[in-house]
Design a protein around this motif. Structure first.
Motif, PDB file in Angstrom:
ATOM      1  N   LYS A 522       6.451-122.139 -28.451  1.00  9.47           N
ATOM      2  CA  LYS A 522       5.105-122.250 -27.863  1.00  9.47           C
ATOM      3  C   LYS A 522       4.046-121.708 -28.788  1.00  9.47           C
ATOM      4  N   CYS A 523       4.308-120.550 -29.386  1.00  6.57           N
ATOM      5  CA  CYS A 523       3.324-119.945 -30.289  1.00  6.57           C
ATOM      6  C   CYS A 523       4.009-118.882 -31.143  1.00  6.57           C
ATOM      7  N   PRO A 524       4.199-119.154 -32.449  1.00  6.67           N
ATOM      8  CA  PRO A 524       4.882-118.179 -33.315  1.00  6.67           C
ATOM      9  C   PRO A 524       4.168-116.828 -33.348  1.00  6.67           C
ATOM     10  N   PHE A 525       2.839-116.825 -33.178  1.00  8.65           N
ATOM     11  CA  PHE A 525       2.116-115.553 -33.245  1.00  8.65           C
ATOM     12  C   PHE A 525       2.420-114.692 -32.011  1.00  8.65           C
ATOM     13  N   TYR A 526       2.487-115.344 -30.861  1.00 12.55           N
ATOM     14  CA  TYR A 526       2.844-114.625 -29.639  1.00 12.55           C
ATOM     15  C   TYR A 526       4.238-113.996 -29.813  1.00 12.55           C
ATOM     16  N   HIS A 527       5.151-114.806 -30.352  1.00 18.23           N
ATOM     17  CA  HIS A 527       6.517-114.332 -30.565  1.00 18.23           C
ATOM     18  C   HIS A 527       6.537-113.121 -31.493  1.00 18.23           C
ATOM     19  N   GLN A 799       2.137-118.076 -37.481  1.00 15.64           N
ATOM     20  CA  GLN A 799       0.808-118.663 -37.260  1.00 15.64           C
ATOM     21  C   GLN A 799       0.491-118.729 -35.767  1.00 15.64           C
ATOM     22  N   ALA A 800      -0.809-118.588 -35.477  1.00 14.62           N
ATOM     23  CA  ALA A 800      -1.224-118.706 -34.061  1.00 14.62           C
ATOM     24  C   ALA A 800      -1.441-120.186 -33.733  1.00 14.62           C
ATOM     25  N   ASN A 801      -0.484-121.013 -34.125  1.00  9.36           N
ATOM     26  CA  ASN A 801      -0.542-122.450 -33.833  1.00  9.36           C
ATOM     27  C   ASN A 801       0.203-122.683 -32.525  1.00  9.36           C
ATOM     28  N   HIS A 802      -0.543-122.828 -31.473  1.00 11.04           N
ATOM     29  CA  HIS A 802       0.078-122.868 -30.149  1.00 11.04           C
ATOM     30  C   HIS A 802       0.050-124.282 -29.574  1.00 11.04           C
ATOM     31  N   VAL A 803       0.979-124.545 -28.664  1.00 17.66           N
ATOM     32  CA  VAL A 803       0.968-125.849 -27.996  1.00 17.66           C
ATOM     33  C   VAL A 803      -0.028-125.796 -26.832  1.00 17.66           C
ATOM     34  N   ASN A 805      -2.032-125.438 -23.552  1.00 14.64           N
ATOM     35  CA  ASN A 805      -1.955-124.515 -22.401  1.00 14.64           C
ATOM     36  C   ASN A 805      -1.227-123.195 -22.662  1.00 14.64           C
ATOM     37  N   ALA A 806      -0.736-122.974 -23.886  1.00 16.19           N
ATOM     38  CA  ALA A 806       0.025-121.734 -24.142  1.00 16.19           C
ATOM     39  C   ALA A 806      -0.851-120.496 -23.967  1.00 16.19           C
ATOM     40  N   CYS A 807      -2.138-120.628 -24.243  1.00 17.11           N
ATOM     41  CA  CYS A 807      -2.999-119.437 -24.243  1.00 17.11           C
ATOM     42  C   CYS A 807      -3.520-119.087 -22.852  1.00 17.11           C
ATOM     43  N   MET A 808      -3.353-120.018 -21.903  1.00 16.20           N
ATOM     44  CA  MET A 808      -4.016-119.862 -20.608  1.00 16.20           C
ATOM     45  C   MET A 808      -3.728-118.494 -19.967  1.00 16.20           C
ATOM     46  N   TYR A 809      -2.479-118.088 -19.930  1.00 19.20           N
ATOM     47  CA  TYR A 809      -2.165-116.793 -19.313  1.00 19.20           C
ATOM     48  C   TYR A 809      -1.701-115.750 -20.329  1.00 19.20           C
ATOM     49  N   CYS A 810      -1.921-116.024 -21.617  1.00 18.36           N
ATOM     50  CA  CYS A 810      -1.416-115.109 -22.651  1.00 18.36           C
ATOM     51  C   CYS A 810      -2.243-113.827 -22.669  1.00 18.36           C
ATOM     52  N   LYS A 811      -1.543-112.691 -22.708  1.00 15.23           N
ATOM     53  CA  LYS A 811      -2.233-111.402 -22.660  1.00 15.23           C
ATOM     54  C   LYS A 811      -2.712-110.966 -24.053  1.00 15.23           C
ATOM     55  N   PHE A 812      -2.380-111.748 -25.081  1.00 15.86           N
ATOM     56  CA  PHE A 812      -2.755-111.327 -26.428  1.00 15.86           C
ATOM     57  C   PHE A 812      -3.968-112.083 -26.964  1.00 15.86           C
ATOM     58  N   GLN A 813      -4.695-112.701 -26.049  1.00 14.58           N
ATOM     59  CA  GLN A 813      -5.822-113.521 -26.494  1.00 14.58           C
ATOM     60  C   GLN A 813      -6.794-112.758 -27.375  1.00 14.58           C
ATOM     61  N   ARG A 814      -6.971-111.460 -27.069  1.00 11.00           N
ATOM     62  CA  ARG A 814      -7.971-110.718 -27.815  1.00 11.00           C
ATOM     63  C   ARG A 814      -7.506-110.391 -29.232  1.00 11.00           C
ATOM     64  N   ILE A 815      -6.211-110.546 -29.470  1.00  2.00           N
ATOM     65  CA  ILE A 815      -5.728-110.206 -30.808  1.00  2.00           C
ATOM     66  C   ILE A 815      -5.860-111.398 -31.751  1.00  2.00           C
ATOM     67  N   CYS A 816      -5.483-112.580 -31.270  1.00  2.00           N
ATOM     68  CA  CYS A 816      -5.451-113.714 -32.215  1.00  2.00           C
ATOM     69  C   CYS A 816      -6.822-114.338 -32.426  1.00  2.00           C
ATOM     70  N   ARG A 817      -7.683-114.246 -31.425  1.00  2.00           N
ATOM     71  CA  ARG A 817      -9.078-114.727 -31.458  1.00  2.00           C
ATOM     72  C   ARG A 817      -9.310-115.975 -32.330  1.00  2.00           C
ATOM     73  N   ASN A 819      -8.114-117.088 -34.996  1.00  2.00           N
ATOM     74  CA  ASN A 819      -7.041-117.761 -35.733  1.00  2.00           C
ATOM     75  C   ASN A 819      -6.274-118.775 -34.892  1.00  2.00           C
ATOM     76  N   ARG A 820      -6.627-118.816 -33.617  1.00  2.00           N
ATOM     77  CA  ARG A 820      -5.926-119.721 -32.719  1.00  2.00           C
ATOM     78  C   ARG A 820      -6.141-121.193 -33.084  1.00  2.00           C
ATOM     79  N   LYS A 821      -5.084-121.982 -32.998  1.00  2.00           N
ATOM     80  CA  LYS A 821      -5.265-123.411 -33.254  1.00  2.00           C
ATOM     81  C   LYS A 821      -4.262-124.188 -32.408  1.00  2.00           C
TER      82      LYS A 821
END
Ligand code: SF4
Length: 833
Positions: A522-527, A799-803, A805-817, A819-821
């Motif tokens: 879903k998102c290597p950066f989240y992982h 990379q914060a390359n997410h599929v 809707n991956a960010c919708m409930y992600c608690k790390f939104q403030r970290i990747c800001r 760089n998200r794509k």
């Protein structure tokens, strides 16, 4: 001795120029208009406190009596009084009641001394030289006075080359300035940039760095937390609330803040904790995980220990300034020069407020609004200053953001003492003040050898920005658009780690949960954040309601006791079980009693509803529940490692020859082929493959059971329109369509394999997509997909390359800001082919 009047931020630039042209500065003093005129160091905050005090003696009926507690209002009064004192205006209008009220207040504060009451005598006007710059309407009085008495402007008598351009956005504007300096081969020490908004400075600095152009901001913001730290203590003293307490702790005692934040988020009722957790031992339950409970309990114990040494904070007053200073000093063992300046500033403000400290509100507001700046001690390269101080000391000048809103920047009074009010006094008219200001700005531009004026056609939010009419009028042309090409160096920050780091972080113990693999897809950066750096996702107490853990555990509980009869358990029994489930929760959170009571009712009804929905399935399903919460440990060889995949099967049903996997989900979920092939839905098939390999049974299917109660729209009433002589009326619908619709919802979805039909009477309740795979294909593709994911992970992809809707409930939104794509999900099967 010549005196040159120049704003203090430009003194160094002026001295540099004098040295370059005359090799020395003997016989010259460079002064700001303020230090040239006034012989008094003014205590602004003390004046404002005196004004506030005077406000108390106004008539009760005066509309502005209560405004005297407002810092902005007091500052407006002071600024207007200054203006009046300059022009010796002591008479104020009294046409309306508002005028009369304002007059009463102005007369009450007029006698309080300001710097305008202490003007130095000027002996020799002939030796005074004034720098051309856009002077405001207060400075106007003095500039005109000095000129009338023999002082003169420094005039360069030069021919100005104007360049007027627009760019697509502010970033391109900054880029164009840098490119122009390089392309025209200007010496950076001959250039100045004037900006109208501080927010531009960051982008400009980044761009100058990128082009390796040396630069200096002439006004430097003092970078110190001291002001905020003092203010946090003063605010806590003024209002003893949990939020002011936590704010103070965060700034001054960061070592305990993490514990306090976690603890008070759960128990916000009192600042001094009840310390009740120390008496509780953990009990197994599905709502609070043991690690979370122990974390809170440990936080409570640390807080208790901390309070032994710090309970004096609970009783601090404004008279404890020495203790407050000690706290701040202890927090800055090696203070910077900026810290010391900020510290002295607060001490000075405290001194100015000393007689009025019963109410520190004004002091707090004053410190909050203070933005401490200091002039730089040395300059290098391009000098950057504000548009208000633009000048022609250096030959090549760039004026940024010169749009209709910022240019010309002139003072028009808009507050309580606005232009309407001023026109009824003997102060200079608006017309006179405007024409002076515009003339000053225009004269300043014509002092520059090269004047580059630019603006961005849209701002950072993409809003269109208008061009300035005045510029067009003065220089006789429109801005021409420049399409600035992106520099190839300017790219988003690339997030990556080396293969060695990836191996250390991700493959250290060789154990993977299946959901972890899915999260990587879903998102290597989240992982990376969750499983590499082990960051905890912030959780709130009420999240138990969204986790679905309770539903989950209830079904397990009911099926264990009642087996296939669980669907007939009455509501009252469900309520009792849920109540038991919440009993430990209530011990930990006694403050949540009302909320819990509501949850018990809500959950019981929802679960009862889900049981009704499942009853049709259970009645026509001919396998038995064999296992629940069944742990898998699936081994796999990857390069030189043996990896183990773990996970829990919620429910496994079997016959003598076959099995079927079920996974409870708190929301509706489908098993889609493209998600499986992209590594996003591996769970069900991993479990299926594991059981098939280890139990030697034949798989007939794998399914999600949705435990959510879908929202169904139902019609409350029909409107019956009048026919003939009938009246307009409302008719209740004959039967509830919503309930039917609710019961028609398919809550079981997934894939079936060969042999499935033997075990089910009707496939009606199953949502099975058309495009699925056979079990053999699944097994073959699973290896390819998992290998593909592990390979990417091992290469250090974070990379914060997410599929989608991956960010919708992600608690790390403030970290990747930034760089998200969002990227299209890749299929490992396609890639392989
Ligand atoms: S917010 Fe989106 S991009 Fe950022 S870590 Fe979470 S999932 Fe990834």
């Amino acid at each position: 001795m010549k005196t040159i009047i120049v704003p203090s931020s430009l003194h160094l630039v002026m001295y540099q120029k004098l040295l370059k042209e005359y090799s020395n500065t003997i016989d010259v003093q460079v002064l700001s208009l303020n230090s040239f005129l006034y012989d008094h160091s003014e205590q602004e905050l003390n004046i404002l406190y005196q004004y506030q005090k005077k406000g108390e003696s106004l008539r009760d009926s005066n509309t502005y009596k209560n405004s005297f507690n407002d810092l902005t209002f007091l500052k407006s009064c002071l600024s207007f009084i200054r203006f009046c004192k300059l022009y010796n205006v002591k008479d104020f209008p009294e046409h309306t009641q508002k005028d009369k009220d304002l007059k009463e207040l102005l007369l009450s504060i007029y006698s309080i001394e300001t710097k305008e009451d202490h003007i130095k005598p000027i002996i020799d006007f002939q030796s005074v030289y004034i720098l051309h710059k856009p002077y405001n309407d207060i400075e106007m009085k003095w500039i005109l006075f000095l000129l009338e008495n023999g002082a003169q402007f420094i005039d360069k008598k030069t021919q100005t080359n104007f360049h007027y351009h627009s760019m697509a956005n502010p970033k391109k504007e900054a880029q164009w300035i840098c490119q122009s300096i390089i392309e025209k081969n200007y010496n950076a020490c001959d250039c100045m940039i004037f900006t109208s908004q501080e927010s531009e400075n960051q982008v400009l600095a980044q761009m100058l760095d990128q082009y390796n152009i040396p630069y200096t901001f002439l006004k430097k913001t003092i970078n110190s937390f001291i002001l905020d730290e003092f203010n946090s203590v003063f605010s806590w003293i003024q209002e003893k609330t949990l939020s002011s307490f936590l704010n103070m702790i965060q700034l001054l005692y960061p070592e305990i803040y993490k514990d306090m934040n976690a603890y008070y988020t759960s128990f916000p009722d009192s600042i001094y904790p009840s310390f009740h957790l120390e008496k509780i031992e953990y009990e197994k339950n599905y709502l609070i995980e043991e690690t979370d409970f122990l974390y809170l309990k440990n936080a409570e114990s640390n807080i208790k220990q901390w309070f032994l040494d710090h309970d004096f904070l609970l009783h601090l007053t404004m008279n404890d300034f020495v203790s407050i200073c000690e706290i701040i000093q202890n927090h800055h063992i090696n203070p910077s020069i900026e810290d010391i300046k900020a510290y002295q500033y607060v001490q000075d403000c405290y001194k100015q407020s000393f007689d009025y400290l019963k109410d520190p509100f004004l002091l707090i507001q004053y410190l909050k609004q203070s933005s401490l700046t200091q002039s730089v001690k040395e300059i290098k390269g391009v000098c950057i200053s504000s548009l208000n101080d633009c000048n022609g000391i250096r030959p090549h000048c760039f004026i940024m953001s010169a749009n209709a809103k910022n240019f010309p920047s002139i003072v028009i009074h808009k507050d309580i003492f606005n232009e309407n009010y001023i026109q009824n006094t003997t102060l200079p008219s608006l017309q006179k003040r405007l024409s002076f200001q515009l003339q000053q700005l225009k004269d300043t531009l014509f002092q520059m050898e090269d004047c580059f004026i630019s603006y961005a056609q849209s701002d950072y939010e993409g809003k269109t920005v208008e061009a300035s009419n005045d510029i067009k009028e003065w220089i006789g042309k429109d801005a021409s658009f420049i399409d600035v090409k992106e520099s190839s160096n300017y790219e988003k920050t690339k997030l990556f780690i080396s293969r060695e780091q990836a191996k250390d972080l991700f493959f250290k113990d060789s154990i993977f949960s299946v959901s972890r693999l899915e999260s990587f897809a879903k998102c290597p950066f989240y992982h990376y954040l969750k499983y590499g750096l082990h960051l905890r996702e912030p959780k709130s107490v009420t999240e138990v309601s969204t986790k679905g853990t309770l539903f989950h555990s209830m079904l397990e509980h009911l099926t264990t006791i009642y087996h296939k009869d669980y669907i007939h358990v009455p509501l009252i029994e469900i309520e009792k079980i849920i109540k038991d489930e919440f009993s430990f929760f209530l011990k930990v959170y006694p403050n949540k009693k009302t909320w819990v009571e509501g949850q018990i009712i809500e959950y019981s009804q929802k679960i009862h509803r889900v049981l009704q929905q499942l009853s049709e399935f259970e009645n026509s399903w001919h396998m038995n529940i064999k296992e629940q919460e069944y742990k898998i440990l699936k081994k796999m060889e990857f390069e030189d490692m043996t990896l183990t995949f773990t996970g829990y099967i919620d429910r496994m049903d079997t016959s003598s020859t076959s099995f079927c996997i079920f996974d409870y989900k708190s929301s509706k979920k489908e098993l889609r082929k493209e998600n499986f092939q992209a590594g996003l839905s591996l769970q069900l098939l991993t479990y299926t493959i594991y059981i098939e390999e280890n139990e030697h049974l034949k798989p007939v299917g794998c399914f999600y059971i949705s435990l959510s109660s879908p929202f169904i729209q139902d019609e409350a009433l029909h409107i019956s329109y009048p026919k003939d002589n009938q009246k307009l009326g409302f008719v209740e619908p004959s039967n509830s369509n919503g309930l039917d619709e609710y019961n028609r919802q398919k809550i079981i979805s997934g894939w079936n394999f060969d042999g499935f039909d033997i075990y089910i009477d009707s496939k009606e309740q199953f949502a099975i997509p058309k495009n699925t795979l056979s079990y053999e294909e699944c097994k073959e593709q699973w290896d390819i997909i998992v290998n593909g994911l592990l390979k990417k992970m091992k290469e250090g992809d974070i990379q914060a390359n997410h599929v989608e809707n991956a960010c919708m409930y992600c608690k790390f939104q403030r970290i990747c800001r930034n760089n998200r794509k969002e990227v299209r999900q890749i299929s490992f099967i396609e890639e392989e082919a």
